[in-house]
Design an enzyme around this catalytic site. Structure first.
Site, PDB file in Angstrom:
ATOM      1  N   SER A  15       0.817  -1.220   0.000  1.00 26.36           N
ATOM      2  CA  SER A  15       0.000   0.000   0.000  1.00 26.36           C
ATOM      3  C   SER A  15       0.853   1.273   0.000  1.00 26.36           C
ATOM      4  CB  SER A  15      -0.912   0.011   1.231  1.00 26.36           C
ATOM      5  OG  SER A  15      -1.582   1.253   1.291  1.00 26.36           O
ATOM      6  N   SER A  17      -0.551   4.090   0.876  1.00 22.90           N
ATOM      7  CA  SER A  17      -1.235   5.015   1.786  1.00 22.90           C
ATOM      8  C   SER A  17      -0.336   5.558   2.901  1.00 22.90           C
ATOM      9  CB  SER A  17      -2.482   4.344   2.382  1.00 22.90           C
ATOM     10  OG  SER A  17      -3.424   4.136   1.360  1.00 22.90           O
ATOM     11  N   LYS A  66     -13.708  -4.186   2.312  1.00 21.65           N
ATOM     12  CA  LYS A  66     -14.550  -2.985   2.289  1.00 21.65           C
ATOM     13  C   LYS A  66     -16.016  -3.276   2.621  1.00 21.65           C
ATOM     14  CE  LYS A  66     -11.717  -0.205  -0.848  1.00 21.65           C
ATOM     15  NZ  LYS A  66     -11.654   0.520  -2.117  1.00 21.65           N
ATOM     16  N   ASP A 102     -13.912   6.943  -1.992  1.00 22.65           N
ATOM     17  CA  ASP A 102     -13.414   6.579  -3.329  1.00 22.65           C
ATOM     18  C   ASP A 102     -14.045   7.428  -4.433  1.00 22.65           C
ATOM     19  OD1 ASP A 102     -11.561   4.659  -2.621  1.00 22.65           O
ATOM     20  OD2 ASP A 102     -12.989   3.003  -2.712  1.00 22.65           O
ATOM     21  N   GLY A 129     -18.379  -4.188 -10.120  1.00 21.30           N
ATOM     22  CA  GLY A 129     -17.946  -4.701  -8.825  1.00 21.30           C
ATOM     23  C   GLY A 129     -17.921  -3.575  -7.791  1.00 21.30           C
ATOM     24  N   GLY A 130     -17.151  -3.805  -6.726  1.00 18.35           N
ATOM     25  CA  GLY A 130     -17.115  -2.848  -5.625  1.00 18.35           C
ATOM     26  C   GLY A 130     -16.639  -1.460  -6.036  1.00 18.35           C
ATOM     27  N   ASN A 151     -20.858  -4.640 -18.082  1.00 18.08           N
ATOM     28  CA  ASN A 151     -20.128  -5.627 -17.307  1.00 18.08           C
ATOM     29  C   ASN A 151     -20.158  -6.976 -18.000  1.00 18.08           C
ATOM     30  OD1 ASN A 151     -18.647  -6.143 -14.863  1.00 18.08           O
ATOM     31  ND2 ASN A 151     -20.359  -7.414 -14.177  1.00 18.08           N
ATOM     32  N   GLY A 256      -5.153   5.477 -12.165  1.00 23.28           N
ATOM     33  CA  GLY A 256      -5.894   5.738 -10.926  1.00 23.28           C
ATOM     34  C   GLY A 256      -5.053   6.249  -9.767  1.00 23.28           C
TER      35      GLY A 256
HETATM   36  P1  NDP Z   1     -14.303  -6.580  -7.879  1.00 19.03           P
HETATM   37  O1  NDP Z   1     -13.686  -7.936  -7.760  1.00 19.03           O
HETATM   38  O2  NDP Z   1     -15.382  -6.178  -6.956  1.00 19.03           O
HETATM   39  O3  NDP Z   1     -14.911  -6.434  -9.370  1.00 19.03           O
HETATM   40  C1  NDP Z   1     -14.166  -6.845 -10.486  1.00 19.03           C
HETATM   41  C2  NDP Z   1     -14.848  -6.348 -11.763  1.00 19.03           C
HETATM   42  O4  NDP Z   1     -13.980  -6.644 -12.865  1.00 19.03           O
HETATM   43  C3  NDP Z   1     -16.192  -7.024 -12.061  1.00 19.03           C
HETATM   44  O5  NDP Z   1     -17.036  -6.121 -12.695  1.00 19.03           O
HETATM   45  C4  NDP Z   1     -15.753  -8.152 -13.019  1.00 19.03           C
HETATM   46  O6  NDP Z   1     -16.783  -8.595 -13.874  1.00 19.03           O
HETATM   47  C5  NDP Z   1     -14.715  -7.419 -13.829  1.00 19.03           C
HETATM   48  N1  NDP Z   1     -13.797  -8.358 -14.505  1.00 19.03           N
HETATM   49  C6  NDP Z   1     -12.853  -9.153 -13.956  1.00 19.03           C
HETATM   50  N2  NDP Z   1     -12.201  -9.852 -14.917  1.00 19.03           N
HETATM   51  C7  NDP Z   1     -12.752  -9.488 -16.099  1.00 19.03           C
HETATM   52  C8  NDP Z   1     -12.513  -9.855 -17.465  1.00 19.03           C
HETATM   53  N3  NDP Z   1     -11.563 -10.748 -17.802  1.00 19.03           N
HETATM   54  N4  NDP Z   1     -13.258  -9.270 -18.430  1.00 19.03           N
HETATM   55  C9  NDP Z   1     -14.210  -8.361 -18.117  1.00 19.03           C
HETATM   56  N5  NDP Z   1     -14.483  -7.976 -16.846  1.00 19.03           N
HETATM   57  C10 NDP Z   1     -13.767  -8.528 -15.847  1.00 19.03           C
HETATM   58  O7  NDP Z   1     -13.061  -5.561  -7.873  1.00 19.03           O
HETATM   59  P2  NDP Z   1     -13.129  -4.014  -7.444  1.00 19.03           P
HETATM   60  O8  NDP Z   1     -14.334  -3.451  -8.081  1.00 19.03           O
HETATM   61  O9  NDP Z   1     -12.952  -3.883  -5.984  1.00 19.03           O
HETATM   62  O10 NDP Z   1     -11.766  -3.411  -8.082  1.00 19.03           O
HETATM   63  C11 NDP Z   1     -11.632  -3.145  -9.481  1.00 19.03           C
HETATM   64  C12 NDP Z   1     -10.359  -2.357  -9.746  1.00 19.03           C
HETATM   65  O11 NDP Z   1     -10.442  -1.031  -9.250  1.00 19.03           O
HETATM   66  C13 NDP Z   1      -9.081  -2.962  -9.156  1.00 19.03           C
HETATM   67  O12 NDP Z   1      -8.112  -3.030 -10.180  1.00 19.03           O
HETATM   68  C14 NDP Z   1      -8.673  -1.981  -8.079  1.00 19.03           C
HETATM   69  O13 NDP Z   1      -7.268  -1.931  -7.938  1.00 19.03           O
HETATM   70  C15 NDP Z   1      -9.217  -0.680  -8.640  1.00 19.03           C
HETATM   71  N6  NDP Z   1      -9.462   0.342  -7.578  1.00 19.03           N
HETATM   72  C16 NDP Z   1      -8.690   1.476  -7.584  1.00 19.03           C
HETATM   73  C17 NDP Z   1      -8.871   2.466  -6.618  1.00 19.03           C
HETATM   74  C18 NDP Z   1      -7.992   3.695  -6.633  1.00 19.03           C
HETATM   75  O14 NDP Z   1      -7.978   4.437  -5.630  1.00 19.03           O
HETATM   76  N7  NDP Z   1      -7.305   3.988  -7.713  1.00 19.03           N
HETATM   77  C19 NDP Z   1      -9.890   2.326  -5.568  1.00 19.03           C
HETATM   78  C20 NDP Z   1     -10.672   1.116  -5.677  1.00 19.03           C
HETATM   79  C21 NDP Z   1     -10.441   0.165  -6.649  1.00 19.03           C
HETATM   80  P3  NDP Z   1     -17.771  -9.799 -13.411  1.00 19.03           P
HETATM   81  O15 NDP Z   1     -18.806  -9.168 -12.536  1.00 19.03           O
HETATM   82  O16 NDP Z   1     -18.312 -10.326 -14.681  1.00 19.03           O
HETATM   83  O17 NDP Z   1     -16.926 -10.797 -12.667  1.00 19.03           O
END
Ligand code: NDP
Length: 288
Positions: A15, A17, A66, A102, A129-130, A151, A256
């Site tokens: 991290s 942070s 989270k 965020d 996702g999250g 998605n 990001g």
């Molecule tokens: P989640 O695991 O909650 O969600 C993952 C998402 O990615 C889902 O929508 C998933 O789709 C999609 N996904 C994964 N693999 C594939 C693929 N091969 N093709 C298409 N879609 C895909 O993760 P988070 O939402 O928590 O995190 C996502 C990203 O955001 C991370 O890389 C994280 O580092 C970044 N992030 C950055 C922050 C910053 O401050 N810069 C803050 C928070 C997050 P499906 O639903 O179909 O599985």
């Protein structure tokens, strides 16, 4: 007295942070200590309580905790409730309060650092996702022209659009479009799959998937990216296939890292009432 904060995650050693908050502390002259705290995958709540009971003042929360942090909070800010996830815990006497910075971090990076306001833009949010959920309220608050969520698992995008539709209904997309005496135009918020956006063009394309980590490609077209637009990847620290695709079309790209710094600044403000300056911190992180 030194106030103590941590970022709790698993893994968490990578991290940035602690470095960011150390720079904020130096800049503002506030006496804080900020370190990482590795919580066992089945021991998040215990780790938070132990830190609070040892005199901790607050905590950031990262992957994969989270949602658990949301459950732990006794009270939530509106943005944390909308996100269903918490990245900032505030210890208020015996109560644990939950916030989510965020979305504010993303919007501040777009507006402040990148000078790319969301207002009036056609936004494509890739992922459901999250991370996508965490920023949706803040994006809607900026009154874009439209928000489309796509998605891989299409139902999740549709569900997310449905959940936020009541909020979008209160956003008046463009008052100039209102017919005299008629209902104000509502902001279009649509959820679907990649096939649904074939041939469509967006001003702001945000990659909120985890494909940056795996290096997988997203089924987006060159034509998805409007010229003069921005392709934003929430991932930082490497050039992702999403950024490579966007750059090949000549569109401007951003990672990001700015969002990370801005969400940290917002947490710092929530805890300590002081908003640190972020541009120099971001610059310094980019140099290291
Ligand atoms: P989640 O695991 O909650 O969600 C993952 C998402 O990615 C889902 O929508 C998933 O789709 C999609 N996904 C994964 N693999 C594939 C693929 N091969 N093709 C298409 N879609 C895909 O993760 P988070 O939402 O928590 O995190 C996502 C990203 O955001 C991370 O890389 C994280 O580092 C970044 N992030 C950055 C922050 C910053 O401050 N810069 C803050 C928070 C997050 P499906 O639903 O179909 O599985």
């Amino acid at each position: 007295m030194t106030q103590r904060f941590v970022v709790i995650g698993n893994p968490v050693a990578h991290s940035k942070s602690p470095d960011i908050h150390r720079m904020f502390a130096e800049q503002t002259g506030l006496d804080i200590e900020y370190t990482t705290l590795l919580a066992p995958l089945d021991g998040f709540a215990e780790a938070v309580r132990a830190f609070r009971d040892s005199g901790g003042s607050g905590a950031n929360v990262t992957v994969p905790f989270k949602e658990q942090a949301f459950e732990l909070g006794k009270r939530h800010t509106a943005r944390a409730r909308a996100a269903g996830a918490v990245n900032t815990l505030i210890f208020n006497s015996n109560r644990i309060m939950g916030d989510n910075t965020d979305g504010a971090g993303l919007v501040q990076d777009l507006k402040g650092n990148l000078e790319f306001p969301v207002k009036g833009k056609r936004v494509l949010l890739v992922g459901a996702g999250g991370a996508a959920r965490g920023v949706l309220l803040s994006l809607l608050d900026e009154v874009p022209a439209s928000v489309t969520i796509v998605n891989r698992t299409v139902d999740k995008a549709r569900q997310l659009a449905r959940e936020f539709s009541s909020i979008a209904a209160f956003v008046i997309a463009d008052p100039a479009l209102q017919v005299k005496g008629g209902r104000p135009p509502q902001l279009p918020l649509i959820g679907g799959g990649f096939d649904d956006i074939r041939g469509r063009e967006y001003d702001l394309v945000i990659n909120a998937t985890s494909t940056g980590l795996s290096g997988e490609e997203l089924p987006l077209e060159n034509t998805t990216f409007a010229q003069n637009g921005l392709a934003y990847d929430m991932m930082y620290g490497r050039e992702t296939p999403f950024m490579q695709l966007a750059a090949s079309t000549g569109v401007r790209t951003a990672d990001g890292l700015g969002m990370l710094v801005e969400q940290a600044a917002e947490s710092f403000h929530v805890w300590l009432g002081v908003k640190p300056e972020t541009a120099t911190v971001l610059e310094q992180l980019r140099r290291t």
